[in-house]
Motif scaffolding. Structure first.
Motif, PDB file in Angstrom:
ATOM      1  N   ASP A   1     -10.166  -6.426  -5.145  1.00  8.55           N
ATOM      2  CA  ASP A   1     -10.732  -5.302  -5.899  1.00  8.55           C
ATOM      3  C   ASP A   1     -10.972  -4.118  -4.960  1.00  8.55           C
ATOM      4  N   GLN A   2     -11.472  -4.424  -3.788  1.00  8.74           N
ATOM      5  CA  GLN A   2     -11.737  -3.386  -2.789  1.00  8.74           C
ATOM      6  C   GLN A   2     -10.439  -2.709  -2.351  1.00  8.74           C
ATOM      7  N   TRP A   3      -9.393  -3.499  -2.173  1.00  5.43           N
ATOM      8  CA  TRP A   3      -8.096  -2.947  -1.766  1.00  5.43           C
ATOM      9  C   TRP A   3      -7.543  -2.019  -2.849  1.00  5.43           C
TER      10      TRP A   3
ATOM     11  N   GLU B   1       0.828  -1.207   0.000  1.00  3.84           N
ATOM     12  CA  GLU B   1       0.000   0.000   0.000  1.00  3.84           C
ATOM     13  C   GLU B   1       0.862   1.258   0.000  1.00  3.84           C
ATOM     14  N   ASP B   2       1.847   1.297   0.876  1.00  2.01           N
ATOM     15  CA  ASP B   2       2.747   2.453   0.924  1.00  2.01           C
ATOM     16  C   ASP B   2       3.542   2.575  -0.373  1.00  2.01           C
ATOM     17  N   TYR B   3       3.878   1.437  -0.955  1.00  2.22           N
ATOM     18  CA  TYR B   3       4.647   1.446  -2.204  1.00  2.22           C
ATOM     19  C   TYR B   3       3.849   2.090  -3.332  1.00  2.22           C
ATOM     20  N   LEU B   4       2.586   1.666  -3.504  1.00  2.00           N
ATOM     21  CA  LEU B   4       1.754   2.249  -4.542  1.00  2.00           C
ATOM     22  C   LEU B   4       1.508   3.726  -4.281  1.00  2.00           C
TER      23      LEU B   4
ATOM     24  N   ILE C   1       0.645 -10.315   0.141  1.00  2.00           N
ATOM     25  CA  ILE C   1       1.337  -9.569   1.188  1.00  2.00           C
ATOM     26  C   ILE C   1       0.363  -8.703   1.988  1.00  2.00           C
ATOM     27  N   ALA C   2      -0.537  -8.034   1.292  1.00  2.90           N
ATOM     28  CA  ALA C   2      -1.414  -7.066   1.948  1.00  2.90           C
ATOM     29  C   ALA C   2      -2.620  -7.700   2.623  1.00  2.90           C
TER      30      ALA C   2
END
Length: 450
Positions: free
Chosen positions: A348-350, A281-284, A322-323
């Motif tokens: 999809d939600q993530w 998440e932080d990467y994106l 991972i997430a």
């Protein structure tokens, strides 16, 4: 305009600007606005494309248990309700339109993953020939680039071009050749927002002159070499030369912009040392933050971002594992065990959550012309509805309030008569790139756009 006796000429105005007393601008100087003196458009119009691979969860509206994990809403029009898969986007209903029924006719019969190469091109990849064409972002960049430091920014999670039918970029040049994408956030920041590591203008000019000499030498040698090559090697050299020509163009552009100061910006919110294994998440979001900064500083007005690659290739396939402690994304799309619709829907939600983050930052980041989102068209989506099915693509068009877009609905279209390229025609015309057709378009999109 006929000159009046009380008008000041340009020379008098310039002398006043250069004086220590700082002569103020007055109506008698004959310019309605100072921006006219710089011959720059008053409000920038931008295009942005954000892509995810492998399609979405589509159990259907009538599925007794998993209908709420259907990516598309169950009802069209303005009173639709968000399903679980896209629920994070609910706060932005008035800023976006969900699109259904659109696709590229030439890609409907190919293996879905191959259609990823045509998402922004509408090219024909059927059969044994690879006949791709220019992507919509590159066509837009040809005109919009005259206003900015760089013509476009092409980003991905993996970088490079990948290979034909499994590209790691969304952008293709006028010959249908893949344009390399960039993915290392710190290098992107240092290259575009801190050129030459903060060196002086004189040092940067010397560096640019050296770059020009190197490019000129390579171009000269390549032209001589081409005469002695076979056909296959000539094709490879042509592809290399296309890349080198882009480098040459950017060197010239950098030289042109060398004495133009970049807008001041706050880089404190950027995290350029993200570990994607620890936090996808932080990467994106690190890349999304760079995109927002690029628009905020008017670095470019055209961007593409491939969040992950098709067919299980590349690091992005591991994001759900991972997430969310799920399996790889491509594997999930082939999983038919009980509950697979919900598992795929949760990813999809993530992904929707990451796009919601981008929309929120775009909406609440302002330049002198207002909210970035209101002056930007953002297309979010994939090349498949479900894996291997390149029909009825999941698409969301957001932003563009100041360009006359009417949002807040879920619109569906007749695939026989209205193609995804119709959407591109409307997007191009809305940002001032006037076209009648693009790829296999049959006209403009008959909704949303004024």
């Amino acid at each position: 305009m006929k000159r009046k006796s009380w008008h000041l000429d340009r020379r008098t105005f310039i002398k006043g600007v250069g004086a220590a007393v700082l002569l103020p601008y007055m109506e008698c100087m004959g310019m309605g606005k100072l921006s006219q003196f710089a011959d720059a458009p008053q409000v920038p119009k931008r295009l942005c494309f954000v892509y995810f691979p492998n399609g979405v969860s589509v159990p259907g509206a009538n599925h007794k248990k998993y209908s709420q994990w259907n990516w598309f809403p169950h009802k069209t029009g303005t009173d639709y309700e968000f399903t679980n898969s896209i629920a994070p986007l609910a706060p932005f209903k008035k800023d976006m339109t969900i699109l259904g029924g659109l696709s590229h006719p030439n890609s409907r019969s190919v293996l879905g993953h191959i259609a990823g190469d045509t998402w922004l091109t509408g090219g024909d990849l059927r059969g044994n020939k690879y006949n791709n064409s220019i992507s919509v972002d590159q066509l837009a960049a040809q005109k919009l680039s005259k206003h900015t430091r760089i013509p476009y920014l092409t980003l991905s999670t993996d970088g490079g071009v990948g290979y034909k039918s499994r590209a790691s970029t969304l952008s293709f040049d006028s010959n249908g050749r893949a344009i390399p994408s960039e993915h290392r956030q710190r290098e992107i920041f240092e290259r575009y927002f801190s050129p030459a590591g903060g060196a002086s203008t004189k040092e940067r000019r010397q560096s640019l002159q050296q770059d020009k000499k190197i490019v000129d030498l390579v171009l000269e040698d390549s032209k001589s070499l081409k005469k002695r090559l076979g056909q296959n090697d000539k094709t490879k050299l042509d592809e290399y030369m296309s890349t080198l020509n882009r480098v040459e163009e950017q060197v010239k552009r950098n030289e042109k912009w060398l004495d133009v100061p970049m807008k001041e910006f706050d880089a404190s919110r950027l995290n350029l040392s993200v570990d994607p294994v620890a936090s996808p998440e932080d990467y994106l979001r690190s890349t999304l933050d760079l995109m927002i900064l690029g628009f905020e500083t008017d670095l470019t007005r055209v961007m593409t971002y491939m969040m992950a690659r098709e067919d299980g290739l590349g690091f992005g396939d591991a994001f759900p594992k991972i997430a969310l402690n799920l399996s790889g994304h491509h594997g999930m799309t082939h999983d038919k065990k009980t509950g697979y619709q919900e598992r795929l829907g949760k990813y999809d939600q993530w992904l929707s959550k990451q796009f919601a983050y981008f929309l929120d930052k775009m909406k609440n980041t302002h330049d002198e012309h207002g909210s970035l989102l209101d002056n930007t068209l953002v297309l979010y989506g994939s090349c498949c509805s479900s894996t291997h099915n390149a029909n009825n693509l999941p698409l969301i068009l957001a932003g563009g309030k100041n360009m006359g877009l009417k949002h807040g609905s879920y619109e569906t279209f007749d695939a026989k008569h209205i193609h995804m390229s119709n959407l591109f025609v409307s997007m191009l015309n809305t940002v001032g790139v006037n076209v009648e057709t693009f790829a296999d378009s049959t006209g403009a999109l008959p909704a949303i756009f004024n």
